[in-house]
Design a protein around this motif. Sequence first.
Motif, PDB file in Angstrom:
ATOM      1  N   HIS A  10       0.615  -1.192  -0.038  1.00  0.00           N
ATOM      2  CA  HIS A  10       0.025  -0.091   0.116  1.00  0.00           C
ATOM      3  C   HIS A  10       1.043   1.355  -0.023  1.00  0.00           C
ATOM      4  CE1 HIS A  10      -3.689  -2.203   1.492  1.00  0.00           C
ATOM      5  NE2 HIS A  10      -2.782  -3.030   1.850  1.00  0.00           N
ATOM      6  N   ASP A  11       0.518   2.379  -0.598  1.00  0.00           N
ATOM      7  CA  ASP A  11       1.052   3.667  -0.389  1.00  0.00           C
ATOM      8  C   ASP A  11       0.915   3.838   1.332  1.00  0.00           C
ATOM      9  OD1 ASP A  11       2.334   6.011  -1.631  1.00  0.00           O
ATOM     10  OD2 ASP A  11       0.625   6.933  -0.528  1.00  0.00           O
ATOM     11  N   THR A  12       1.958   4.598   1.905  1.00  0.00           N
ATOM     12  CA  THR A  12       1.867   4.601   3.264  1.00  0.00           C
ATOM     13  C   THR A  12       0.768   5.693   3.596  1.00  0.00           C
ATOM     14  OG1 THR A  12       4.257   4.765   3.149  1.00  0.00           O
ATOM     15  CG2 THR A  12       3.284   5.459   5.206  1.00  0.00           C
ATOM     16  N   ASP A  13       0.447   6.772   2.784  1.00  0.00           N
ATOM     17  CA  ASP A  13      -0.718   7.720   3.073  1.00  0.00           C
ATOM     18  C   ASP A  13      -1.819   7.022   2.973  1.00  0.00           C
ATOM     19  OD1 ASP A  13       1.103   9.539   3.499  1.00  0.00           O
ATOM     20  OD2 ASP A  13       1.195  10.268   1.312  1.00  0.00           O
ATOM     21  N   SER A  14      -2.207   6.020   2.280  1.00  0.00           N
ATOM     22  CA  SER A  14      -3.500   5.369   2.165  1.00  0.00           C
ATOM     23  C   SER A  14      -3.734   3.940   3.120  1.00  0.00           C
ATOM     24  CB  SER A  14      -3.880   5.071   0.574  1.00  0.00           C
ATOM     25  OG  SER A  14      -2.967   4.404   0.066  1.00  0.00           O
ATOM     26  N   ALA A  15      -2.617   3.736   3.607  1.00  0.00           N
ATOM     27  CA  ALA A  15      -2.869   2.316   4.272  1.00  0.00           C
ATOM     28  C   ALA A  15      -3.446   2.685   5.704  1.00  0.00           C
ATOM     29  CB  ALA A  15      -1.257   1.710   4.654  1.00  0.00           C
ATOM     30  N   ARG A  16      -4.677   1.951   6.170  1.00  0.00           N
ATOM     31  CA  ARG A  16      -5.229   2.245   7.303  1.00  0.00           C
ATOM     32  C   ARG A  16      -5.292   0.849   8.040  1.00  0.00           C
ATOM     33  NH1 ARG A  16      -4.737   6.370   5.833  1.00  0.00           N
ATOM     34  NH2 ARG A  16      -5.710   7.693   4.842  1.00  0.00           N
ATOM     35  N   VAL A  17      -5.047   1.073   9.467  1.00  0.00           N
ATOM     36  CA  VAL A  17      -5.638   0.106  10.420  1.00  0.00           C
ATOM     37  C   VAL A  17      -6.495   0.550  11.424  1.00  0.00           C
ATOM     38  CG1 VAL A  17      -3.206  -1.046  10.506  1.00  0.00           C
ATOM     39  CG2 VAL A  17      -3.740   1.021  12.056  1.00  0.00           C
ATOM     40  N   SER A  18      -7.136  -0.150  11.980  1.00  0.00           N
ATOM     41  CA  SER A  18      -8.372   0.552  12.828  1.00  0.00           C
ATOM     42  C   SER A  18      -7.707   1.286  13.874  1.00  0.00           C
ATOM     43  CB  SER A  18      -9.079  -0.653  13.650  1.00  0.00           C
ATOM     44  OG  SER A  18     -10.005  -0.366  14.412  1.00  0.00           O
ATOM     45  N   VAL A  19      -8.521   2.379  14.409  1.00  0.00           N
ATOM     46  CA  VAL A  19      -8.102   3.017  15.430  1.00  0.00           C
ATOM     47  C   VAL A  19      -8.482   2.459  16.930  1.00  0.00           C
ATOM     48  CG1 VAL A  19      -8.558   5.410  14.563  1.00  0.00           C
ATOM     49  CG2 VAL A  19     -10.507   4.114  15.638  1.00  0.00           C
ATOM     50  N   LEU A  20      -9.085   1.359  16.801  1.00  0.00           N
ATOM     51  CA  LEU A  20      -9.313   0.492  17.942  1.00  0.00           C
ATOM     52  C   LEU A  20      -8.521  -0.873  17.825  1.00  0.00           C
ATOM     53  CD1 LEU A  20     -12.831   0.416  18.492  1.00  0.00           C
ATOM     54  CD2 LEU A  20     -11.352   1.806  19.547  1.00  0.00           C
ATOM     55  N   ASP A  21      -7.260  -0.724  17.079  1.00  0.00           N
ATOM     56  CA  ASP A  21      -6.355  -1.899  17.043  1.00  0.00           C
ATOM     57  C   ASP A  21      -5.627  -1.998  18.471  1.00  0.00           C
ATOM     58  OD1 ASP A  21      -4.341  -3.224  14.717  1.00  0.00           O
ATOM     59  OD2 ASP A  21      -3.229  -3.015  16.584  1.00  0.00           O
ATOM     60  N   HIS A  22      -5.425  -3.361  18.974  1.00  0.00           N
ATOM     61  CA  HIS A  22      -5.254  -3.542  20.245  1.00  0.00           C
ATOM     62  C   HIS A  22      -3.600  -3.034  20.556  1.00  0.00           C
ATOM     63  CE1 HIS A  22      -6.154  -6.170  23.862  1.00  0.00           C
ATOM     64  NE2 HIS A  22      -6.955  -5.348  23.899  1.00  0.00           N
ATOM     65  N   GLY A  23      -2.925  -3.093  19.422  1.00  0.00           N
ATOM     66  CA  GLY A  23      -1.544  -2.508  19.583  1.00  0.00           C
ATOM     67  C   GLY A  23      -1.517  -1.126  19.919  1.00  0.00           C
ATOM     68  N   LEU A  24      -2.478  -0.391  19.255  1.00  0.00           N
ATOM     69  CA  LEU A  24      -2.504   1.240  19.474  1.00  0.00           C
ATOM     70  C   LEU A  24      -3.209   1.529  20.928  1.00  0.00           C
ATOM     71  CD1 LEU A  24      -2.401   4.022  18.395  1.00  0.00           C
ATOM     72  CD2 LEU A  24      -4.639   3.569  17.341  1.00  0.00           C
ATOM     73  N   THR A  25      -4.406   0.728  21.103  1.00  0.00           N
ATOM     74  CA  THR A  25      -4.907   1.019  22.694  1.00  0.00           C
ATOM     75  C   THR A  25      -4.154   0.715  23.841  1.00  0.00           C
ATOM     76  OG1 THR A  25      -6.379  -0.877  22.111  1.00  0.00           O
ATOM     77  CG2 THR A  25      -7.092   1.377  21.534  1.00  0.00           C
ATOM     78  N   VAL A  26      -3.675  -0.805  23.824  1.00  0.00           N
ATOM     79  CA  VAL A  26      -3.094  -1.021  24.934  1.00  0.00           C
ATOM     80  C   VAL A  26      -1.647  -1.362  24.617  1.00  0.00           C
ATOM     81  CG1 VAL A  26      -5.191  -1.664  26.164  1.00  0.00           C
ATOM     82  CG2 VAL A  26      -3.903  -3.288  25.056  1.00  0.00           C
ATOM     83  N   GLY A  27      -1.135  -1.392  23.565  1.00  0.00           N
ATOM     84  CA  GLY A  27       0.497  -1.736  23.517  1.00  0.00           C
ATOM     85  C   GLY A  27       0.492  -3.378  23.151  1.00  0.00           C
ATOM     86  N   ASP A  28      -0.606  -3.793  22.760  1.00  0.00           N
ATOM     87  CA  ASP A  28      -0.316  -5.437  22.582  1.00  0.00           C
ATOM     88  C   ASP A  28       0.244  -5.739  21.282  1.00  0.00           C
ATOM     89  OD1 ASP A  28      -1.067  -8.034  22.562  1.00  0.00           O
ATOM     90  OD2 ASP A  28      -3.351  -7.920  22.141  1.00  0.00           O
ATOM     91  N   GLY A  29       1.421  -5.646  21.342  1.00  0.00           N
ATOM     92  CA  GLY A  29       2.039  -5.869  20.055  1.00  0.00           C
ATOM     93  C   GLY A  29       3.716  -5.919  20.214  1.00  0.00           C
ATOM     94  N   VAL A  30       4.266  -6.711  19.032  1.00  0.00           N
ATOM     95  CA  VAL A  30       5.689  -6.458  19.010  1.00  0.00           C
ATOM     96  C   VAL A  30       6.178  -6.228  17.898  1.00  0.00           C
ATOM     97  CG1 VAL A  30       5.401  -8.841  20.429  1.00  0.00           C
ATOM     98  CG2 VAL A  30       5.540  -9.023  18.006  1.00  0.00           C
ATOM     99  N   PHE A  31       7.581  -6.026  17.944  1.00  0.00           N
ATOM    100  CA  PHE A  31       8.170  -5.513  16.738  1.00  0.00           C
ATOM    101  C   PHE A  31       9.648  -5.886  16.594  1.00  0.00           C
ATOM    102  CE2 PHE A  31      10.950  -1.704  17.907  1.00  0.00           C
ATOM    103  CZ  PHE A  31      10.544  -1.939  19.289  1.00  0.00           C
TER     104      PHE A  31
END
Length: 273
Positions: A10-31
């Motif tokens: 995807h183009d970075t400007d048009s790529a979308r993830v949910s605003v309720l992604d658990h990574g965003l809301t509670v840091g439930d992610g790895v990298f």
Amino acid sequence: MTIWLNGSLHDTDSARVSVLDHGLTVGDGVFETLKAVRGRPFALTRHLARLTASARALGLPEPDLDEIRRACTAVLDANPMPLGRLRITYTGGLAPLGSERGAARPTLVVAVAQTPPPVATAAVVTVPWTRNERGALAGIKSTSYGENVIALARAKAHGATEALLANTAGALCEGTASNVFVVLDGELHTPPLASGCLPGITRALVLEWAGAKETELPYDVLERAEEVFLTSTLRDVQAVRAVDGRELPAAPGPVTAKAARIFDEQSTADLDP
Ligand code: PLP
């Protein structure tokens, strides 16, 4: 820029993830952050192994490593650059407010940005906060990096480039985005993984290629070390020139210079060690 999001480019400007992604809301992610040299990822196999271990620790679904490999290749082909920093982010995905991470599909993002060659030296500070070596996140590369952000801001406020943390037992642990090595009586030491530090991939390669003792060290070892250096994907081996304003005798000193040379030679020869 072109990025990979959940199965396609995807183009970075048009790529979308949910605003309720658990990574965003509670840091439930790895990298993972890894470098790409002339379009090829460095030490990808090791980074994928660490990503898998981090994901398992958080109870995330097993990451699809074939997809991640394809994503890295596709993103690097779409964004040619001499030296890049690749970032793989893998989160719990959409979880409506008030719900646990559910059956939702996880979110996978692979992005790249051009990066300059590593800076030769660092000035570091010590900080009053500790890394919990027995905490659930010890040794995990999770997106809950708030502590690191605070400690790095302290370093920047003091004109330094990295903060070094002790663990709760008062032993030297690691930096906000680096592992640490010290030279004492001419011998190279680094804190063991039991200190709570991240199992850094550059740290592991320096241990394998240059050799060092894994030693529990008191935090105040930094006041008397002959040499100190940091390791990380984007630093390689980086000599420390000052700790809390105390200038070290040499940066790089002889042991650091040797480790840096060995790392440079070996990593140039093998892009996926
Ligand atoms: N420790 C922490 C907390 C890190 O975030 C990092 C990397 O960003 C490191 C150590 C160094 O690890 P690596 O050599 O795999 O980049």
